[in-house]
Design a protein around this motif. Structure first.
Motif, short mmCIF file in Angstrom:
data_model
loop_
_atom_site.label_atom_id
_atom_site.label_comp_id
_atom_site.label_asym_id
_atom_site.label_seq_id
_atom_site.Cartn_x
_atom_site.Cartn_y
_atom_site.Cartn_z
N VAL A 123 -5.98 -17.38 -1.50
CA VAL A 123 -4.98 -16.33 -1.32
C VAL A 123 -4.55 -15.77 -2.67
N GLU A 124 -4.29 -16.65 -3.63
CA GLU A 124 -3.89 -16.19 -4.96
C GLU A 124 -4.95 -15.27 -5.55
N SER A 125 -6.21 -15.66 -5.42
CA SER A 125 -7.29 -14.84 -5.99
C SER A 125 -7.41 -13.52 -5.26
N ALA A 126 -7.15 -13.51 -3.95
CA ALA A 126 -7.20 -12.26 -3.18
C ALA A 126 -6.11 -11.29 -3.63
N LEU A 127 -4.90 -11.81 -3.83
CA LEU A 127 -3.81 -10.96 -4.29
C LEU A 127 -4.09 -10.40 -5.69
N LYS A 128 -4.63 -11.25 -6.54
CA LYS A 128 -4.96 -10.80 -7.90
C LYS A 128 -6.06 -9.74 -7.86
N THR A 129 -7.04 -9.94 -6.98
CA THR A 129 -8.13 -8.96 -6.86
C THR A 129 -7.59 -7.60 -6.44
N ALA A 130 -6.75 -7.60 -5.43
CA ALA A 130 -6.19 -6.34 -4.93
C ALA A 130 -5.38 -5.62 -6.00
N ARG A 131 -4.59 -6.35 -6.74
CA ARG A 131 -3.79 -5.74 -7.80
C ARG A 131 -4.66 -5.23 -8.93
N GLN A 151 3.10 -19.95 -6.09
CA GLN A 151 4.11 -18.90 -6.17
C GLN A 151 3.68 -17.57 -5.55
N GLY A 152 2.47 -17.12 -5.84
CA GLY A 152 2.02 -15.85 -5.28
C GLY A 152 1.88 -15.91 -3.77
N SER A 153 1.24 -16.97 -3.28
CA SER A 153 1.06 -17.16 -1.84
C SER A 153 2.39 -17.34 -1.14
N LEU A 154 3.28 -18.06 -1.78
CA LEU A 154 4.59 -18.31 -1.19
C LEU A 154 5.42 -17.03 -1.10
N SER A 155 5.20 -16.12 -2.05
CA SER A 155 5.93 -14.85 -2.00
C SER A 155 5.53 -14.02 -0.78
N ALA A 156 4.37 -14.30 -0.21
CA ALA A 156 3.91 -13.61 1.00
C ALA A 156 4.13 -14.44 2.26
N THR A 157 4.80 -15.58 2.12
CA THR A 157 5.08 -16.49 3.23
C THR A 157 6.50 -16.25 3.73
N GLY A 158 6.67 -16.22 5.04
CA GLY A 158 7.95 -15.83 5.60
C GLY A 158 8.97 -16.94 5.75
N ALA A 208 -2.17 -3.89 -1.37
CA ALA A 208 -2.88 -4.46 -0.22
C ALA A 208 -1.92 -4.84 0.89
N VAL A 209 -2.50 -5.03 2.04
CA VAL A 209 -1.83 -5.68 3.17
C VAL A 209 -2.54 -7.00 3.39
N ILE A 210 -1.78 -8.08 3.50
CA ILE A 210 -2.36 -9.38 3.82
C ILE A 210 -1.80 -9.84 5.16
N LEU A 211 -2.68 -10.34 6.02
CA LEU A 211 -2.25 -10.76 7.35
C LEU A 211 -3.14 -11.85 7.91
N GLU A 212 -2.58 -12.59 8.85
CA GLU A 212 -3.33 -13.50 9.71
C GLU A 212 -3.49 -12.81 11.06
N THR A 213 -4.67 -12.80 11.62
CA THR A 213 -4.83 -12.18 12.94
C THR A 213 -4.13 -12.99 14.02
N LEU A 214 -3.94 -14.27 13.77
CA LEU A 214 -3.16 -15.15 14.63
C LEU A 214 -2.38 -16.07 13.70
N GLN A 215 -1.06 -16.04 13.81
CA GLN A 215 -0.22 -16.79 12.88
C GLN A 215 -0.07 -18.24 13.36
N GLY A 216 -0.73 -19.16 12.66
CA GLY A 216 -0.71 -20.55 13.06
C GLY A 216 0.64 -21.21 12.83
N GLU A 217 1.05 -21.29 11.57
CA GLU A 217 2.33 -21.93 11.25
C GLU A 217 3.51 -21.11 11.76
N GLY A 218 3.31 -19.81 11.92
CA GLY A 218 4.40 -18.93 12.34
C GLY A 218 4.72 -18.97 13.82
N GLY A 219 3.96 -19.75 14.60
CA GLY A 219 4.29 -19.89 16.02
C GLY A 219 3.23 -19.36 16.97
#
Length: 443
Positions: A123-131, A151-158, A208-219
């Motif tokens: 995830v960190e590498s994906a965010l860096k790539t997009a930026r 930190q980067g991944s957590l910033s996109a975690t709800g 970028a937009v980052i998403l899970e097609t099905l949110q596992g931890e999110g319910g």
């Protein structure tokens, strides 16, 4: 004396020596020793059916015999174990097999980046790539998302609890409501489009937009195919990259190898980890469209990105996908799970609000959130390992290995039904009874 201690189910060592951050060993209070496919055993010889599967890292079960043989042979032949990102035969075999078995049959073209061994690394590498590609900094993410703990991944975690652990402000992201967040009547992709179209919305144009097609931890929240396509169209309209986090939902967890296959979208970047390692071994891939692979040599690196044992295990695991048989079996067993959970929801409507998820990640959402934990605890007492998810831990979640035997799957589902029956009967006995002259608690 040490031998005697090894045969006891004593948690003292872990309680005294391991950090207070430990989590799963608090829910599953036993000392495990051995495991095979969908079963685990503890020091007392008690057997447990595993409906947790390493949080999705063991899609092919514990100690798959074919993969284990390949690993043992590789070790006995003095195969290279650690190599940073040097070229090895193990890596070559994996790349060729992944391309031939997974990418080419699906008409996909991606460069493969090895960012480090875990989900948050990809995830960190994906965010860096997009930026790096867009020259922008903002990332759109979604309510109840989970993308990792760095930190980067957590910033996109709800999750508010997990975010608080960062100890400093988390920035660089804008949260938007996920599909269905306000109910079926509101299209949240239209909200996203309106805000991005409006130069006065206060939202910096995202990379970028980052998403899970099905949110596992999110319910176990599942995005519709139409919503995913609309989000992709918005990305194209604003020259934003679309990142799909398939760390937990990939490798067949939703029924197809990639969770987005049936949606009609084509992500710019795909994050894979967990079960891509085949055997529970650390491995992560970041799949990048070739035109976005603008990295300079060594610009993103990591000591353990060349896990050759992971390559060996992953290569053998991909054999499951050489024909359509495995995917058909996933679908058949998924239907068994869904049928059982739907029946339970119909039998216990006062307790279960809905059945959520798909494929080999499904669960029961409860009206009273604490019921999910109680059912999981009772199931563990009866020999089944499962966990909760959701912002209030309101979903009792099933994640068996994809390779689980039919009989073991049925046994596990029977344990869940028995646990649900026990817990609901106990809870019903504690309900407040209203009488003509007072309110009393029936014990």
């Amino acid at each position: 004396m040490d031998h005697i201690q090894d045969k006891t189910n004593n948690m003292n060592v872990f309680n005294q020596m391991e950090s207070e951050v430990r989590s799963y060993c608090r829910s599953f209070q036993t000392v495990f020793t051995t495991a095979s496919n969908a079963k685990m055993q503890d020091v007392n010889g008690k057997s447990y059916i595993d409906f947790f599967a390493g949080a999705g890292a063991l899609n092919y079960g514990h100690n798959d015999s074919r993969i284990r043989t390949k690993l043992i042979d590789y070790l006995l032949e003095d195969g290279v174990a650690h190599s940073l990102d040097m070229a090895t035969k193990a890596k070559e075999n994996f790349l060729l097999t992944f391309n031939r078995t997974i990418l080419e049959p699906r008409g996909l073209q991606y460069k493969v980046m090895f960012p480090g061994p875990t989900g948050t690394n990809t995830v960190e590498s994906a965010l860096k790539t997009a930026r790096k590609v867009t020259g922008r900094t903002n990332i759109v993410c979604f309510t109840n998302a989970f993308h990792g703990m760095t930190q980067g991944s957590l910033s996109a975690t709800g999750n508010r609890f997990k975010r608080a652990g960062a100890g400093l402000p988390l920035s660089g992201t804008t949260f938007m409501p996920y599909d269905g967040y306000f109910g079926d009547s509101i299209d949240t992709s239209a909200m996203l489009e309106k805000l991005l179209d409006d130069p006065g919305s206060g939202i910096d144009l995202p990379a970028a937009v980052i998403l899970e097609t099905l949110q596992g931890e999110g319910g176990l929240n599942r995005a519709s195919a139409s919503w995913l396509r609309k989000v992709e169209q918005i990305c194209r309209k604003h020259q934003m990259l679309l990142i799909v986090d398939d760390v937990q939902m990939g490798c067949g967890r939703t029924g197809t190898f990639f969770s987005f296959e049936d949606s009609g979208i084509l992500p710019d970047i795909v994050c894979l980890s967990k079960s891509i390692g085949g055997y529970g071994l650390p491995l992560a891939l970041t799949l990048i469209k070739p035109e976005h692979d603008i990295w300079s040599p060594g610009e993103h690196n990591g000591t353990f990105r060349g896990n050759n044992l992971g390559f060996v295990a992953a290569t053998e695991a991909l054999r499951y996908w050489e024909s359509h048989t495995f995917q058909k079996e996933i679908k058949r067993k998924s239907d068994v799970i869904h049928t059982c959970l739907s029946r339970l929801a119909a039998d216990y409507p006062e307790w279960i609000s809905e059945i959520k998820g798909m494929g080999f990640i499904q669960g029961m959402s409860f009206h009273e959130p604490e019921m999910a934990s109680k059912v999981c605890k009772e199931a563990f007492h009866n020999g089944l390992i499962m966990e909760t998810s959701g912002p209030f831990d309101e979903v009792a979640k099933l994640m068996p290995p994809l390779t689980i035997e039919d009989e073991v799957l049925k046994q596990g589902l029977a344990i869940i039904e028995r646990a649900l029956k026990t817990v609901t009967e106990n809870e019903a006995g504690r309900k407040v009874v209203v009488t003509t002259d007072k309110v009393e608690v029936k014990v």
